[in-house]
Scaffold this active site. Structure first.
Site, short mmCIF file in Angstrom:
data_model
loop_
_atom_site.label_atom_id
_atom_site.label_comp_id
_atom_site.label_asym_id
_atom_site.label_seq_id
_atom_site.Cartn_x
_atom_site.Cartn_y
_atom_site.Cartn_z
N LYS A 39 0.83 -1.32 -0.10
CA LYS A 39 -0.09 0.14 -0.13
C LYS A 39 0.88 1.34 0.06
O LYS A 39 2.18 1.04 0.22
CB LYS A 39 -0.75 0.17 1.12
CG LYS A 39 -0.30 -0.05 2.44
CD LYS A 39 -1.34 0.19 3.58
CE LYS A 39 -0.79 -0.01 5.00
NZ LYS A 39 -1.76 -0.12 5.96
N ARG A 136 -10.52 -0.23 14.75
CA ARG A 136 -10.39 0.67 13.51
C ARG A 136 -11.39 -0.14 12.61
O ARG A 136 -12.67 0.40 12.78
CB ARG A 136 -8.96 0.19 12.81
CG ARG A 136 -8.65 1.27 11.86
CD ARG A 136 -7.13 1.20 11.47
NE ARG A 136 -6.76 0.12 11.03
CZ ARG A 136 -5.34 -0.12 10.56
NH1 ARG A 136 -4.44 1.04 10.57
NH2 ARG A 136 -4.93 -1.10 10.01
N HIS A 166 -6.02 -7.50 13.05
CA HIS A 166 -4.59 -6.93 12.93
C HIS A 166 -4.43 -6.44 14.44
O HIS A 166 -5.39 -6.02 15.10
CB HIS A 166 -5.00 -5.52 12.27
CG HIS A 166 -3.55 -4.59 11.82
ND1 HIS A 166 -2.58 -5.28 11.07
CD2 HIS A 166 -3.33 -3.38 12.24
CE1 HIS A 166 -1.49 -4.24 11.19
NE2 HIS A 166 -2.10 -3.26 11.67
N ARG A 221 0.71 -10.79 6.63
CA ARG A 221 0.98 -9.59 6.04
C ARG A 221 2.27 -8.86 6.32
O ARG A 221 2.26 -8.28 7.30
CB ARG A 221 -0.45 -8.64 6.15
CG ARG A 221 -1.79 -9.56 5.94
CD ARG A 221 -2.82 -8.51 6.15
NE ARG A 221 -3.01 -7.99 7.43
CZ ARG A 221 -3.21 -8.36 8.76
NH1 ARG A 221 -3.81 -10.02 8.63
NH2 ARG A 221 -3.25 -7.98 9.90
N TYR A 267 15.34 31.49 5.07
CA TYR A 267 14.20 32.47 5.51
C TYR A 267 14.08 32.81 7.02
O TYR A 267 14.70 31.71 7.78
CB TYR A 267 12.88 31.66 5.31
CG TYR A 267 12.38 31.52 3.80
CD1 TYR A 267 12.14 32.85 3.21
CD2 TYR A 267 12.18 30.33 3.13
CE1 TYR A 267 11.69 32.62 1.73
CE2 TYR A 267 11.87 30.24 1.72
CZ TYR A 267 11.51 31.49 1.39
OH TYR A 267 11.29 31.43 -0.14
N CYS A 313 13.75 25.06 2.71
CA CYS A 313 12.64 25.98 1.88
C CYS A 313 11.71 24.78 1.12
O CYS A 313 12.08 23.65 1.34
CB CYS A 313 13.37 26.68 0.94
SG CYS A 313 14.49 27.70 1.72
N MET A 314 11.00 25.15 0.28
CA MET A 314 10.32 24.35 -0.44
C MET A 314 10.89 23.31 -1.32
O MET A 314 10.62 22.27 -1.38
CB MET A 314 9.17 24.90 -1.29
CG MET A 314 7.94 24.18 -2.02
SD MET A 314 6.93 24.96 -3.08
CE MET A 314 5.76 25.92 -1.81
N ASP A 315 11.93 23.92 -1.82
CA ASP A 315 12.70 23.09 -2.74
C ASP A 315 14.16 23.15 -2.55
O ASP A 315 15.09 22.42 -3.48
CB ASP A 315 12.54 23.72 -4.41
CG ASP A 315 11.02 24.22 -4.67
OD1 ASP A 315 10.33 23.48 -4.53
OD2 ASP A 315 11.03 25.50 -4.45
N1 PMH Z 1 -1.96 -5.25 7.90
C1 PMH Z 1 -2.46 -4.25 7.85
C2 PMH Z 1 -4.00 -4.11 8.02
C3 PMH Z 1 -1.97 -2.95 7.82
O1 PMH Z 1 -2.66 -1.84 8.06
C4 PMH Z 1 -0.62 -2.93 8.06
C5 PMH Z 1 0.17 -1.85 8.02
C6 PMH Z 1 0.26 -4.20 7.83
C7 PMH Z 1 -0.70 -5.32 7.58
C8 PMH Z 1 1.51 -4.20 7.84
O2 PMH Z 1 2.23 -4.01 8.74
P1 PMH Z 1 3.63 -3.72 9.01
O3 PMH Z 1 4.13 -2.90 8.23
O4 PMH Z 1 4.02 -3.46 10.40
O5 PMH Z 1 4.28 -5.24 8.62
N2 PMH Z 1 -0.53 -0.63 8.49
C9 PMH Z 1 0.01 0.32 8.99
C10 PMH Z 1 -0.80 1.44 9.40
O6 PMH Z 1 -2.21 1.58 8.84
N3 PMH Z 1 -0.26 2.44 9.83
O7 PMH Z 1 1.13 2.26 9.79
C11 PMH Z 1 1.22 0.90 9.31
#
Ligand code: PMH
Length: 392
Positions: A39, A136, A166, A221, A267, A313-315
């Site tokens: 992701k 969540r 999770h 995961r 700045y 700065c920005m850049d």
């Molecule tokens: N599964 C779920 C549902 C997650 O949200 C995440 C990471 C992972 C697996 C993977 O976790 P890891 O990177 O610790 O292995 N999610 C997030 C989050 O929502 N904010 O920081 C990490």
């Protein structure tokens, strides 16, 4: 490099990602499927490139947060199964079916409405998310869970492929709350398994996978550890093997000048030279994700630490050079030079945040260069991708 026109780039060492995934696959044994969490553009590293190397190293599934992220992977030729872990719109079920993307469900009302809207005949694969204490998304009570499961079982549109949860505190060495979540998950799972046996059961993020390899059911995961970062600083001494950090960030000096004593830099004039000083200008700024709070942080130049002086700065920002250096000298913001290293962990510590945030915050303005088998495999310039899409 033909494909970008600024001397600032992220290097993503895909060999490191390959080795991290292989090591973790060995750690959990081959009976456990690795779901590579890609992701947020693979935590800022580059979604398709990371996905491909993770799949090569043994991962068999991918996970993202939103349907658009899954579709982006499909558009880049990824055929592997993809789980969307966030909430999706009911009206997008048809799109998920068409693109062969697995959705997360946790509410019976969502399923009822999605079934009403969906006109296709291809089954949509679903993973049921249980909220065992993260608070969540996820079904929490036995009744909620069984309502969802029975609706899926009655429906011709849906297939229950997985059940997951999770953990909120798996990266903390004190594991009482993880145990509570494990218990709640096992109880709810037992209820589900009275009715149906979904083939994939997963509860482990990186921390859980590294710490409890025997208790992660049949899939994990894997996010942060795949990128070579440890889920929390307190876990570093407990790691079962060394993780290899894949992300580094580099640029080049664009201006070098000698300033007399007492001159202001940037700045607000928050920095004044203490003596005659060599000041270098670096073409990176807060619009690249190198935020103003990083004033005072060191970078590496010519194998030495050099502090950021004055406001970012920005850049652009300025650094105090150890001595006169030629234009074009490489400056490393994250990564190694001549035996010294600035890790994403160091930047996170300075910003009083977690290492996850660091590669994620380096913006799309910075091109990503992918290394594989120790040589450049591909360069992705997100700015130009965008331009091409706008033109069409
Ligand atoms: N599964 C779920 C549902 C997650 O949200 C995440 C990471 C992972 C697996 C993977 O976790 P890891 O990177 O610790 O292995 N999610 C997030 C989050 O929502 N904010 O920081 C990490």
């Amino acid at each position: 490099m033909e494909s970008f026109h600024r001397d600032t780039w992220v290097e993503v060492d895909l060999d490191c990602i390959y080795e991290n995934v292989s090591a973790i696959q060995k750690h959990v044994t081959e009976d456990v499927s690795v779901i590579a969490v890609v992701k947020a553009n693979a935590y800022g590293h580059g979604d398709a490139q990371v996905a491909n190397v993770a799949l090569e190293a043994g991962a068999s599934y991918l996970a993202v947060s939103f349907l658009d992220e899954a579709i982006s992977l499909r558009r880049q030729g990824i055929k592997a199964p993809i789980l969307v872990m966030g909430a999706s719109r009911m009206s997008d079920v048809g799109l998920a079916a068409k693109e062969n993307i697995t959705l997360t469900v946790f509410q019976k009302e969502w399923l009822q409405e999605a079934e009403r809207i969906y006109k296709g005949n291809k089954q949509v694969r679903l993973h049921l998310k249980l909220d065992t204490g993260m608070g969540r998304i996820g079904a929490r009570t036995k009744n909620e869970v069984l309502d969802v499961v029975s609706l899926i079982m009655k429906s011709d549109c849906f297939l229950l492929e997985g059940v997951y949860t999770h953990f909120a505190t798996a990266d903390e060495l004190q594991s009482r709350y993880v145990e509570t979540q494990f218990e709640r998950f096992s109880e709810l799972l037992h209820e589900i398994q009275q009715l149906i046996s979904p083939p994939m059961i997963h509860c482990g993020n990186s921390a859980t996978t590294l710490r409890f390899p025997g208790r992660i059911f049949n899939a994990v995961r894997l996010g942060i550890a795949m990128y070579g970062l440890t889920p929390s600083p307190e876990m570093i001494p407990t790691l079962p093997f060394k993780l290899k950090e894949a992300f580094s960030l580099h640029t080049k000096l664009v201006h070098v000048k000698k300033l007399p004593k007492g001159e202001q830099v940037s700045y607000g004039g928050t920095y004044k030279t203490n003596e005659e000083e060599w000041i270098g200008t670096v073409p990176v700024g807060y619009a690249d994700g190198w935020i103003r709070k990083l004033q005072g942080m060191d970078v590496l130049v010519d194998g030495k630490l050099a502090p950021i002086v004055g406001r970012v700065c920005m850049d652009q920002f300025m650094i105090k050079l150890p001595y006169e250096l030629p234009l074009g000298t490489v400056v490393t913001l994250i990564g190694k030079q001549k035996g010294l290293e600035i890790s994403s962990n160091d930047v996170a510590k300075r910003l009083e945040t977690i290492n996850y945030e660091i590669p994620c915050m380096i913006s799309y303005r910075v091109p990503r260069m992918f290394l594989r088998n120790r040589s450049i495999m591909e360069v992705r310039n997100y700015l130009q991708d965008k331009l091409i899409m706008d033109k069409r």
